[in-house]
Structure formats: structure tokens, C-alpha cells
Design a protein around this motif. Structure first.
Motif, PDB file in Angstrom:
ATOM      1  N   LEU A 178     -19.804  21.535 -28.658  1.00  0.00           N
ATOM      2  CA  LEU A 178     -21.283  21.546 -28.661  1.00  0.00           C
ATOM      3  C   LEU A 178     -22.292  20.492 -29.240  1.00  0.00           C
ATOM      4  CD1 LEU A 178     -23.686  23.575 -28.437  1.00  0.00           C
ATOM      5  CD2 LEU A 178     -23.796  24.184 -30.010  1.00  0.00           C
ATOM      6  N   LEU A 179     -21.596  19.464 -30.083  1.00  0.00           N
ATOM      7  CA  LEU A 179     -23.026  18.595 -30.051  1.00  0.00           C
ATOM      8  C   LEU A 179     -22.341  17.573 -28.857  1.00  0.00           C
ATOM      9  CD1 LEU A 179     -24.351  16.713 -31.670  1.00  0.00           C
ATOM     10  CD2 LEU A 179     -22.798  16.362 -33.353  1.00  0.00           C
ATOM     11  N   THR A 180     -21.706  17.526 -28.833  1.00  0.00           N
ATOM     12  CA  THR A 180     -20.820  16.947 -27.266  1.00  0.00           C
ATOM     13  C   THR A 180     -21.459  17.202 -26.862  1.00  0.00           C
ATOM     14  OG1 THR A 180     -18.204  16.120 -28.340  1.00  0.00           O
ATOM     15  CG2 THR A 180     -18.789  15.708 -25.741  1.00  0.00           C
ATOM     16  N   ILE A 181     -22.009  18.087 -25.649  1.00  0.00           N
ATOM     17  CA  ILE A 181     -22.759  18.772 -24.334  1.00  0.00           C
ATOM     18  C   ILE A 181     -24.154  18.188 -24.685  1.00  0.00           C
ATOM     19  CG2 ILE A 181     -22.973  20.643 -23.055  1.00  0.00           C
ATOM     20  CD1 ILE A 181     -20.372  21.519 -24.248  1.00  0.00           C
ATOM     21  N   LEU A 182     -24.462  18.137 -26.423  1.00  0.00           N
ATOM     22  CA  LEU A 182     -25.704  18.039 -26.006  1.00  0.00           C
ATOM     23  C   LEU A 182     -26.528  16.897 -26.219  1.00  0.00           C
ATOM     24  CD1 LEU A 182     -26.711  20.736 -29.224  1.00  0.00           C
ATOM     25  CD2 LEU A 182     -27.102  21.362 -26.705  1.00  0.00           C
ATOM     26  N   LEU A 183     -25.274  15.584 -26.215  1.00  0.00           N
ATOM     27  CA  LEU A 183     -25.472  14.219 -26.412  1.00  0.00           C
ATOM     28  C   LEU A 183     -25.593  14.357 -24.994  1.00  0.00           C
ATOM     29  CD1 LEU A 183     -23.989  13.801 -30.058  1.00  0.00           C
ATOM     30  CD2 LEU A 183     -26.636  13.289 -28.998  1.00  0.00           C
ATOM     31  N   SER A 184     -24.294  14.838 -24.375  1.00  0.00           N
ATOM     32  CA  SER A 184     -23.987  14.063 -23.195  1.00  0.00           C
ATOM     33  C   SER A 184     -25.587  14.806 -21.753  1.00  0.00           C
ATOM     34  CB  SER A 184     -23.197  15.479 -22.453  1.00  0.00           C
ATOM     35  OG  SER A 184     -21.989  14.351 -23.088  1.00  0.00           O
ATOM     36  N   LEU A 185     -25.933  16.220 -22.618  1.00  0.00           N
ATOM     37  CA  LEU A 185     -27.478  16.071 -21.885  1.00  0.00           C
ATOM     38  C   LEU A 185     -28.794  15.731 -22.082  1.00  0.00           C
ATOM     39  CD1 LEU A 185     -26.342  19.960 -21.424  1.00  0.00           C
ATOM     40  CD2 LEU A 185     -25.926  17.989 -20.039  1.00  0.00           C
ATOM     41  N   ASN A 186     -28.450  14.449 -23.067  1.00  0.00           N
ATOM     42  CA  ASN A 186     -29.972  13.467 -23.691  1.00  0.00           C
ATOM     43  C   ASN A 186     -30.955  14.613 -24.549  1.00  0.00           C
ATOM     44  OD1 ASN A 186     -28.614  11.342 -22.186  1.00  0.00           O
ATOM     45  ND2 ASN A 186     -29.269  11.821 -20.034  1.00  0.00           N
ATOM     46  N   TYR A 187     -30.567  15.503 -25.088  1.00  0.00           N
ATOM     47  CA  TYR A 187     -30.907  16.282 -25.823  1.00  0.00           C
ATOM     48  C   TYR A 187     -31.511  15.504 -27.358  1.00  0.00           C
ATOM     49  CZ  TYR A 187     -30.823  21.210 -23.745  1.00  0.00           C
ATOM     50  OH  TYR A 187     -30.016  21.780 -23.361  1.00  0.00           O
ATOM     51  N   SER A 188     -33.056  15.324 -27.980  1.00  0.00           N
ATOM     52  CA  SER A 188     -33.046  14.605 -29.065  1.00  0.00           C
ATOM     53  C   SER A 188     -33.221  15.282 -30.204  1.00  0.00           C
ATOM     54  CB  SER A 188     -34.916  14.401 -29.064  1.00  0.00           C
ATOM     55  OG  SER A 188     -35.228  16.462 -28.898  1.00  0.00           O
ATOM     56  N   PRO A 189     -32.765  14.260 -30.988  1.00  0.00           N
ATOM     57  CA  PRO A 189     -32.334  15.643 -32.349  1.00  0.00           C
ATOM     58  C   PRO A 189     -33.197  16.058 -32.636  1.00  0.00           C
ATOM     59  CG  PRO A 189     -32.772  12.789 -32.830  1.00  0.00           C
ATOM     60  CD  PRO A 189     -33.444  13.209 -30.897  1.00  0.00           C
ATOM     61  N   GLU A 190     -34.013  16.898 -32.653  1.00  0.00           N
ATOM     62  CA  GLU A 190     -35.099  17.338 -32.545  1.00  0.00           C
ATOM     63  C   GLU A 190     -34.292  18.687 -31.746  1.00  0.00           C
ATOM     64  OE1 GLU A 190     -37.021  19.011 -34.848  1.00  0.00           O
ATOM     65  OE2 GLU A 190     -36.896  16.910 -35.934  1.00  0.00           O
ATOM     66  N   GLN A 191     -34.341  18.690 -30.560  1.00  0.00           N
ATOM     67  CA  GLN A 191     -34.228  19.757 -29.881  1.00  0.00           C
ATOM     68  C   GLN A 191     -32.621  20.563 -30.209  1.00  0.00           C
ATOM     69  OE1 GLN A 191     -34.875  17.836 -25.937  1.00  0.00           O
ATOM     70  NE2 GLN A 191     -35.223  19.046 -25.149  1.00  0.00           N
ATOM     71  N   ILE A 192     -31.583  19.079 -30.336  1.00  0.00           N
ATOM     72  CA  ILE A 192     -30.085  19.255 -31.173  1.00  0.00           C
ATOM     73  C   ILE A 192     -30.306  20.485 -31.976  1.00  0.00           C
ATOM     74  CG2 ILE A 192     -28.808  18.536 -31.936  1.00  0.00           C
ATOM     75  CD1 ILE A 192     -28.343  16.243 -30.195  1.00  0.00           C
ATOM     76  N   LYS A 193     -31.329  20.224 -33.085  1.00  0.00           N
ATOM     77  CA  LYS A 193     -31.643  21.198 -34.409  1.00  0.00           C
ATOM     78  C   LYS A 193     -31.386  22.613 -33.759  1.00  0.00           C
ATOM     79  CE  LYS A 193     -32.798  17.592 -37.780  1.00  0.00           C
ATOM     80  NZ  LYS A 193     -34.005  17.056 -38.754  1.00  0.00           N
ATOM     81  N   THR A 194     -32.892  22.216 -32.869  1.00  0.00           N
ATOM     82  CA  THR A 194     -32.702  24.198 -32.459  1.00  0.00           C
ATOM     83  C   THR A 194     -31.622  24.747 -31.996  1.00  0.00           C
ATOM     84  OG1 THR A 194     -34.774  23.317 -31.935  1.00  0.00           O
ATOM     85  CG2 THR A 194     -35.133  25.038 -30.971  1.00  0.00           C
ATOM     86  N   GLU A 195     -31.347  23.663 -30.809  1.00  0.00           N
ATOM     87  CA  GLU A 195     -30.669  24.394 -30.551  1.00  0.00           C
ATOM     88  C   GLU A 195     -29.036  24.973 -31.045  1.00  0.00           C
ATOM     89  OE1 GLU A 195     -29.176  24.903 -27.402  1.00  0.00           O
ATOM     90  OE2 GLU A 195     -31.101  24.305 -26.398  1.00  0.00           O
ATOM     91  N   PHE A 196     -28.549  24.485 -32.748  1.00  0.00           N
ATOM     92  CA  PHE A 196     -27.941  24.594 -33.520  1.00  0.00           C
ATOM     93  C   PHE A 196     -28.249  25.747 -33.943  1.00  0.00           C
ATOM     94  CE2 PHE A 196     -24.650  20.848 -32.855  1.00  0.00           C
ATOM     95  CZ  PHE A 196     -23.623  21.480 -33.767  1.00  0.00           C
ATOM     96  N   HIS A 197     -29.068  26.002 -34.430  1.00  0.00           N
ATOM     97  CA  HIS A 197     -29.946  26.647 -35.060  1.00  0.00           C
ATOM     98  C   HIS A 197     -29.923  28.518 -34.247  1.00  0.00           C
ATOM     99  CE1 HIS A 197     -33.082  29.806 -37.893  1.00  0.00           C
ATOM    100  NE2 HIS A 197     -33.242  29.856 -36.690  1.00  0.00           N
TER     101      HIS A 197
END
Length: 335
Positions: A311-330
Motif C-alpha cells: 500500500l505504501l509503495t503504491i501511494l508513494l508511486s502515485l505521489n501522495y503527500s505525507p498527509e494523504q498517505i496517513k489518511t489512506e492508511f487510516h
């Protein structure tokens, strides 16, 4: 290859990638991938009772050798094929070593709500009581039914599981797959689906078009020192997953590293325990889950380390911001 019995039968796409289900002995006596998708379908004549087949032999590899090029290529192919109104559902056949990971990637990236089932085998094709044919037939029964909007399913040993929760829990048994968080969603009995649980599929993510991010996993252990931790920044990872003890606990000397790393890249806190979530507000000692979260770590909820990494790999590859990554994981790992 098309198996045609009736125009009223649903059309199912079957994509094979290799794995134990396709393996036969070589000259050494060890097994290697040899069978094609057509070989597998021909070995199960009863498939023709349930569907017409379009069969694609995508690659022929052990599950452990699948890579991001393979997986994104498979996801692209599935998205294209499932957009075709003539296709009712799809099955991916692969090695069981990485089924829980591959199925989770599909659950994140496949746009269609049509049935998608991943299956394989614990016994190679020439072994006594090989389970591949029965697993493939069960997958066909599931994919041919009205199983829309349930996300990617994993079917083995007459059970089917949600990709989000399933994990391989034994190295050799036929009942090698389990879902500790919720159990199997159902089973196939007397060629019919018996479903116990339905879960809501999360919205799919976009397909990554940029270079795939590099994410590492660190496993905490009793009396571990910090040699690996010291070298993490020099290794070039764009994110890391730390597999903590218990409900999210780390040796106290990890604490400053959590702060340091979180200022450079996302740090996800998962558990090395097979079942149960990462806690968020119970323990407050140095290295506890509260301490790590306060220092910037992102709790993984019910996701284990390998799925958190994906999940983190795909989010980073989509250029999600740190806050967006936190939201997606939540939102994707809440319990």
C-alpha cells in the motif's frame, strides 16, 4: 482457447502466471513450472459446465519471482479485459508464496467490480491428490456467480477469502490460507457458493504511471541492536515499514530513529503478530505505539507488514503527500 457449451454461460478470463499448480518434475526430481493455462483448463473438464473460457498464459514463474513489471502488467490487462461487457469475471492462477500480496495489489488497482479470484495449489500437478484442479474449479464457480463488488477474492481448499485479510499460514498444508481478522468469507460446497460474510470493498486507487517507489521492511527482535537502523538512510528507500512486537512495541533505542526517519520519509508501524491490530492509544513508554505515532509513525491497523509495504509503495508511486498517505492508511486499515 475457448470452451463453448452454451451461449448463456458467462465468459470467464483465466490468466496463468506459473506457480506450483503448473509444476511437474524435471530431471532432478524437483518440480518446475511447465504447464500452460490451456493445459490447466483441459485437466478440469467440468469447467465447461459453468463458463466459456478465454485463457491467457501471461508468464510462467514461481510466485516468489513475480515482480512489479509483472504485477502492473497483469493489473493493466485485467482492467482492459474486465471493461469488456462480454467478460463476466476473471481468475488469476499463480504460486501460493505471494498470493496474499498479489491479490491485495489487485484489490487496490483493479477498477472493475466484476468478480476477480486468485487461486493456485499447494501440491504440484503430478503429486498424489493434487489440489490444483479442485481449486481452479472452485475459482470458476465463484467467478461465474454473482459475486460483484466484493473486491479480489482468494480461493483455495474450497474456501474463499478477502484479499485484504488473507494470509498464508502454513508452508505445506492444503488448508494453508486463513484470515485471522474475520475468517473465510465463505466456501464452495456441492458446487455451490455458501457465503458467511460480506465486506465492503474500498475504492480502487489509480494505476501508477511513474517509477515504482522503493519501500523496505525492518523486523524488530529481542535485544536487537541498531546496525540496520543506522544504515537505512543510506539505502535510498522512499519509505519503510517497521514490523513491531505485539500491539506495536519497539525497543526503546528505536524511538529516536522513528523521529529521524519520519522527517525524511513515511514510516509505517505494523505488527509481527499474525492477527490483531496495531494499538494507537494504550501504551506510552519509549518505543510504545503512542510514542512511535507521536514521533510520526503511521499505524497499519489490521494490515500486516507485507501488505502495508505494498500500500505504501503504491501511494508513494502515485505521489501522495505525507498527509494523504496517513489518511489512506487510516481509511483502508481501520477496524
Amino acid at each position: 482457447m475457448d470452451i463453448q457449451k452454451s451461449k448463456q454461460l458467462p465468459k470467464i478470463l483465466i490468466i496463468t502466471t506459473g506457480g506450483t499448480i503448473t509444476m511437474t518434475p524435471d530431471s532432478t526430481g524437483g518440480v518446475v513450472p511447465t504447464l500452460t493455462g490451456n493445459d490447466l483448463v483441459r485437466s478440469v473438464p467440468d469447467i465447461a459446465k459453468y463458463c466459456e473460457c478465454e485463457v491467457i498464459s501471461f508468464v510462467s514463474k514461481p510466485g516468489a519471482s513475480l515482480n512489479w513489471v509483472d504485477l502492473l502488467g497483469l493489473a493493466k490487462l485485467l482492467n482492459e479485459k474486465l471493461a469488456d461487457d462480454s467478460i463476466h469475471g476473471a481468475i488469476v492462477v499463480q504460486g501460493t508464496d505471494t498470493i496474499e500480496e498479489t491479490a491485495f495489489i489487485f484489490d487496490l488497482l483493479i477498477q472493475s467490480d466484476k468478480p476477480l479470484v486468485v487461486t493456485g495449489a499447494m501440491r504440484s500437478a503430478m503429486m498424489l491428490s493434487a489440489d490444483g484442479p479442485a481449486n481452479l474449479l472452485a475459482a470458476v464457480i465463484i467467478a461465474s456467480s454473482n459475486m460483484q463488488s466484493q473486491g479480489t477474492l482468494v480461493a483455495l481448499n474450497n474456501e474463499f477469502h478477502a484479499a485484504r485479510y488473507v494470509q498464508k499460514s502454513h508452508t505445506g498444508h492444503l488448508h494453508a490460507f486463513s484470515s485471522p481478522a474475520c475468517g473465510p468469507l465463505g466456501c464452495v460446497l456441492e458446487d455451490k457458493i455458501c457465503q458467511f460474510v460480506k465486506i465492503e470493498r474500498k475504492s480502487p486507487l489509480a494505476m501508477p504511471k511513474n517509477e515504482i517507489a522503493s519501500v523496505g521492511i525492518i523486523k524488530a527482535a529481542l535485544a536487537d541492536d541498531d546496525r540496520l537502523l543506522k544504515n537505512i538512510p543510506a539505502l535510498g528507500y522512499q519509505g519503510i515499514v517497521i514490523e513491531a512486537m505485539g500491539a506495536g512495541h519497539l525497543p526503546a533505542h528505536y524511538a529516536p530513529y522513528i523521529s529521524e526517519f519520519s522527517n525524511k520519509f513515511p514510516v509505517v508501524l505494523a505488527s509481527r503478530v499474525p492477527s490483531g491490530p496495531i494499538f494507537t492509544h494504550s501504551y506510552n513508554f519509549a518505543g510504545s505505539e503512542m510514542d512511535s505515532i507521536r514521533r510520526g509513525a503511521i499505524p497499519s491497523g489490521l494490515l500486516g507488514s507485507v501488505k502495508s509495504r505494498l500500500l505504501l509503495t503504491i501511494l508513494l508511486s502515485l505521489n501522495y503527500s505525507p498527509e494523504q498517505i496517513k489518511t489512506e492508511f487510516h481509511e483502508r486499515t481501520e477496524y
